[in-house]
Write a protein that holds these residues in place. Structure first.
Motif, short mmCIF file in Angstrom:
data_model
loop_
_atom_site.label_atom_id
_atom_site.label_comp_id
_atom_site.label_asym_id
_atom_site.label_seq_id
_atom_site.Cartn_x
_atom_site.Cartn_y
_atom_site.Cartn_z
N ASN A 23 4.31 8.06 -6.75
CA ASN A 23 5.42 8.90 -7.26
C ASN A 23 6.45 9.26 -6.19
OD1 ASN A 23 4.06 8.81 -9.66
ND2 ASN A 23 3.03 10.76 -9.33
N VAL A 24 6.45 8.55 -5.05
CA VAL A 24 7.44 8.84 -4.00
C VAL A 24 8.83 8.38 -4.45
CG1 VAL A 24 8.17 8.19 -1.66
CG2 VAL A 24 5.78 8.78 -2.10
N ILE A 25 8.88 7.25 -5.16
CA ILE A 25 10.18 6.70 -5.58
C ILE A 25 10.64 7.38 -6.88
CG2 ILE A 25 11.42 4.60 -6.26
CD1 ILE A 25 9.42 3.00 -4.59
N ASN A 26 11.90 7.76 -6.87
CA ASN A 26 12.52 8.35 -8.06
C ASN A 26 13.04 7.18 -8.91
OD1 ASN A 26 13.78 10.18 -9.66
ND2 ASN A 26 15.28 10.84 -8.13
N HIS A 28 5.42 0.64 -12.55
CA HIS A 28 4.69 0.27 -11.34
C HIS A 28 5.35 0.76 -10.06
CE1 HIS A 28 2.62 -2.09 -14.37
NE2 HIS A 28 1.58 -2.00 -13.54
N LEU A 29 6.66 0.98 -10.09
CA LEU A 29 7.31 1.60 -8.92
C LEU A 29 6.78 3.01 -8.73
CD1 LEU A 29 11.02 0.42 -9.30
CD2 LEU A 29 9.56 0.02 -7.30
N ARG A 30 6.59 3.73 -9.83
CA ARG A 30 6.07 5.10 -9.74
C ARG A 30 4.59 5.06 -9.34
NH1 ARG A 30 8.67 9.52 -9.16
NH2 ARG A 30 7.29 10.73 -10.51
N LEU A 31 3.85 4.22 -10.03
CA LEU A 31 2.40 4.15 -9.83
C LEU A 31 2.05 3.73 -8.40
CD1 LEU A 31 0.17 4.57 -11.94
CD2 LEU A 31 0.25 2.12 -12.41
N THR A 40 0.84 -1.20 0.00
CA THR A 40 0.00 0.00 0.00
C THR A 40 0.87 1.25 0.00
OG1 THR A 40 -0.10 0.04 2.37
CG2 THR A 40 -1.88 -1.12 1.27
N PRO A 41 0.56 2.21 -0.86
CA PRO A 41 1.35 3.43 -0.91
C PRO A 41 1.41 4.13 0.45
CG PRO A 41 -0.16 3.32 -2.77
CD PRO A 41 -0.49 2.18 -1.86
N SER A 42 0.35 3.99 1.30
CA SER A 42 0.35 4.70 2.58
C SER A 42 1.49 4.23 3.48
CB SER A 42 -0.99 4.54 3.27
OG SER A 42 -1.25 3.18 3.43
N LEU A 43 1.81 2.92 3.41
CA LEU A 43 2.94 2.39 4.19
C LEU A 43 4.21 3.12 3.81
CD1 LEU A 43 2.68 -1.51 3.99
CD2 LEU A 43 2.46 -0.08 6.01
N ILE A 47 10.29 -4.07 -3.63
CA ILE A 47 11.12 -2.88 -3.39
C ILE A 47 10.34 -1.87 -2.55
CG2 ILE A 47 12.24 -0.89 -4.50
CD1 ILE A 47 13.02 -2.79 -6.81
N ILE A 48 9.06 -1.70 -2.87
CA ILE A 48 8.24 -0.76 -2.10
C ILE A 48 8.15 -1.21 -0.64
CG2 ILE A 48 5.90 0.17 -1.83
CD1 ILE A 48 5.72 0.15 -4.91
N ARG A 49 7.97 -2.50 -0.42
CA ARG A 49 7.91 -3.02 0.96
C ARG A 49 9.25 -2.83 1.68
NH1 ARG A 49 3.37 -6.54 2.07
NH2 ARG A 49 2.08 -6.50 0.21
N LYS A 50 10.34 -3.04 0.96
CA LYS A 50 11.66 -2.84 1.58
C LYS A 50 11.81 -1.40 2.04
CE LYS A 50 15.18 -6.03 0.32
NZ LYS A 50 16.60 -5.89 0.42
N ILE A 51 11.42 -0.49 1.16
CA ILE A 51 11.55 0.93 1.51
C ILE A 51 10.66 1.26 2.71
CG2 ILE A 51 11.11 3.29 0.67
CD1 ILE A 51 11.87 2.20 -2.17
N ALA A 52 9.51 0.62 2.76
CA ALA A 52 8.56 0.87 3.85
C ALA A 52 8.87 0.05 5.10
CB ALA A 52 7.14 0.57 3.36
#
Ligand SMILES: Cc1cc2nc3c(=O)[nH]c(=O)nc-3n(C[C@H](O)[C@H](O)[C@H](O)COP(=O)(O)OP(=O)(O)OC[C@H]3O[C@@H](n4cnc5c(N)ncnc54)[C@H](O)[C@@H]3O)c2cc1C
Length: 427
Positions: free
Chosen positions: A61-64, A54-57, A22-25, A344-349
């Protein structure tokens, strides 16, 4: 038995995904920081474009995200055999990187990546020009490279297995064929990109040769037709009876590119008027150059819950370069890229990747459509799920399916399926 019917398959045309972070995480984890996490993606084909988008979506758009590829636009191998028989133009299978930039803010740099420095937390990606990019995560999606064959010159003997100029060269050579000419092609040792693809090419060429008169000789390095055996062996022995000669278990010794001859170790030599040698594949050159752990000395050894390289943290390999037991296809590359983007999104979160809920939802799928004649096609599909005991992706038996007959309807569906895949990947 074929558990799957055409209607099931059409339902599957919607591209599958793993459980999505989830983007909120992510916002909570990165919200206070002025620095966005930076992901560099090497390669902008099916795998690279999908992961970038999909990283952006999915991160709002938090991830560059920066994508690097030497080619200004991506020319798709999917549907490229229809350029060879002139049913499609190159523009139909060419996708502009500018779309992902405009719609999702993906940065694009036209260059080749020479190396990466991955030993420290901050990664360095070194371009051919010597320019160095720094980032937190690297995703390698460089497709395939080929084993060398003595005497092979791709300017005279196209492989047309990486689409672009090679596709045009093969198309132009086939166009020049006269009545009574012989087309000789070779099929690489499995696993290779698009399991039914070489048999599909043989059918597409045989359809042209049938009208002019001539022969198609298929030299297979494998011991038999590895997928849709019934379909393709029937096509070769019935629709293209007297035109296609299929010879398995070939061992290539060398190629004479000037005189268009394939020398084999076990079946003598084959002289062609048009010669299409598709060499055996391995992971993209940069992966071999960097000396990462490999599967069968050919493919990058990754963990399929994230596609992170085993023993190399925060470096991921997706698409044809990765060594899993899943087919090498554009559809599969798209699927793997989504699992990777989610990881990757989960790792960042700072959210675990191996929660029970996530592992139970990691699925991928693959599909290939193959024209058999200029108006009919067949299809093949397989779904995979993560097996927690065996720690690998395993085929879901009920998802395995293939067309029973080649048909005009499947031919039409091929265009809807590919449109869907292209849009999901490149737009
Ligand atoms: C004739 C044919 C028919 C096919 N039909 C189907 C089908 O019906 N269905 C299907 O799903 N699949 C099909 N495929 C397979 C599909 O095309 C591949 O599996 C898919 O392209 C793999 O995606 P990828 O992103 O791993 O590699 P690619 O799409 O090849 O992308 C790799 C990218 O990496 C770039 N690159 C390489 N090295 C570097 C570097 N050092 N620095 C920067 N960039 C680099 C390349 O320029 C390229 O753009 C077919 C293939 C062929 C040949």
């Amino acid at each position: 038995m074929n558990n799957f019917n055409r209607r099931d398959f059409i339902k599957l045309m919607g591209i599958s995904t793993a459980a999505v972070a989830t983007p909120s995480l992510l916002k909570a984890a990165t919200g206070q920081s002025s620095l966005s996490p930076h992901v560099v993606v090497v390669g902008s084909g099916f795998a690279g474009s999908t992961v970038a988008k999909h990283l952006r979506l999915w991160s709002n758009n938090v991830i560059n995200v920066t994508v690097i590829d030497p080619k200004p636009n991506h020319v798709s191998c999917v549907m490229s055999n229809l350029v060879v028989n002139e049913q499609l133009n190159m523009s139909d299978i060419t996708f502009q990187h500018a779309i992902l930039n405009k719609k999702y803010g993906v940065n694009f740099i036209q260059s080749s990546v020479a190396s990466i420095n991955h030993e420290f937390q901050e990664k360095q990606v070194i371009l051919d020009s010597g320019e160095i990019l720094t980032c937190d995560y690297v995703v390698l999606a460089p497709g395939i490279s080929f084993d060398g064959i003595q005497g092979l010159d791709y300017q005279k003997v196209p492989h047309a297995w990486i689409a672009g100029e090679q596709t045009e060269l093969l198309r132009d050579q086939v166009k020049q064929m006269s009545s009574g000419d012989t087309f000789v092609m070779t099929i690489p040792k499995a696993p290779y990109r698009c399991p039914p693809g070489p048999y599909e090419r043989a059918c597409v060429i045989a359809d042209i040769v049938k009208k002019k008169g001539g022969k198609v000789v298929v030299l297979d390095l494998n011991s038999k037709i590895i997928v849709e055996e019934h379909m393709f062996s029937n096509a070769f022995s019935e629709i293209y009876k007297g035109i296609v000669e299929y010879i398995p278990n070939i061992e290539i010794d060398a190629v004479d590119s000037n005189n268009l001859i394939v020398y084999t170790k076990n079946h003598g030599e084959f002289k062609a008027d048009v010669l299409n040698v598709i060499p055996t594949h391995r992971a993209g050159k940069i992966i071999t150059d960097l000396g990462f752990n490999t599967v069968s000395d050919r493919w990058a050894d990754v963990n399929p819950i994230s596609y992170e390289l085993k023993n190399t943290e925060n470096v991921f390999v997706i698409g044809d370069s990765s060594g899993t037991n899943q087919p090498k296809s554009g559809h599969m590359a798209n699927s793997q890229a989504k699992v990777c983007a989610d990881a990757i999104i989960r790792k960042i979160a700072n959210t675990p990747l191996d929660s029970q809920e996530r592992l139970a939802n990691i699925t991928t799928n693959s599909a290939c459509y193959s024209p058999i004649t200029s108006t009919t096609a067949t299809w093949l599909t397989a779904g995979f799920a993560y097996n927690q005991q065996e720690k690998r992706m395993k085929a879901i038996p009920a998802s395995l399916g293939q067309a029973e007959l080649h048909s005009v309807n499947h031919y039409k569906d091929m265009f809807s399926w590919s449109k869907n895949l292209f849009e999901n990947t490149f737009m």
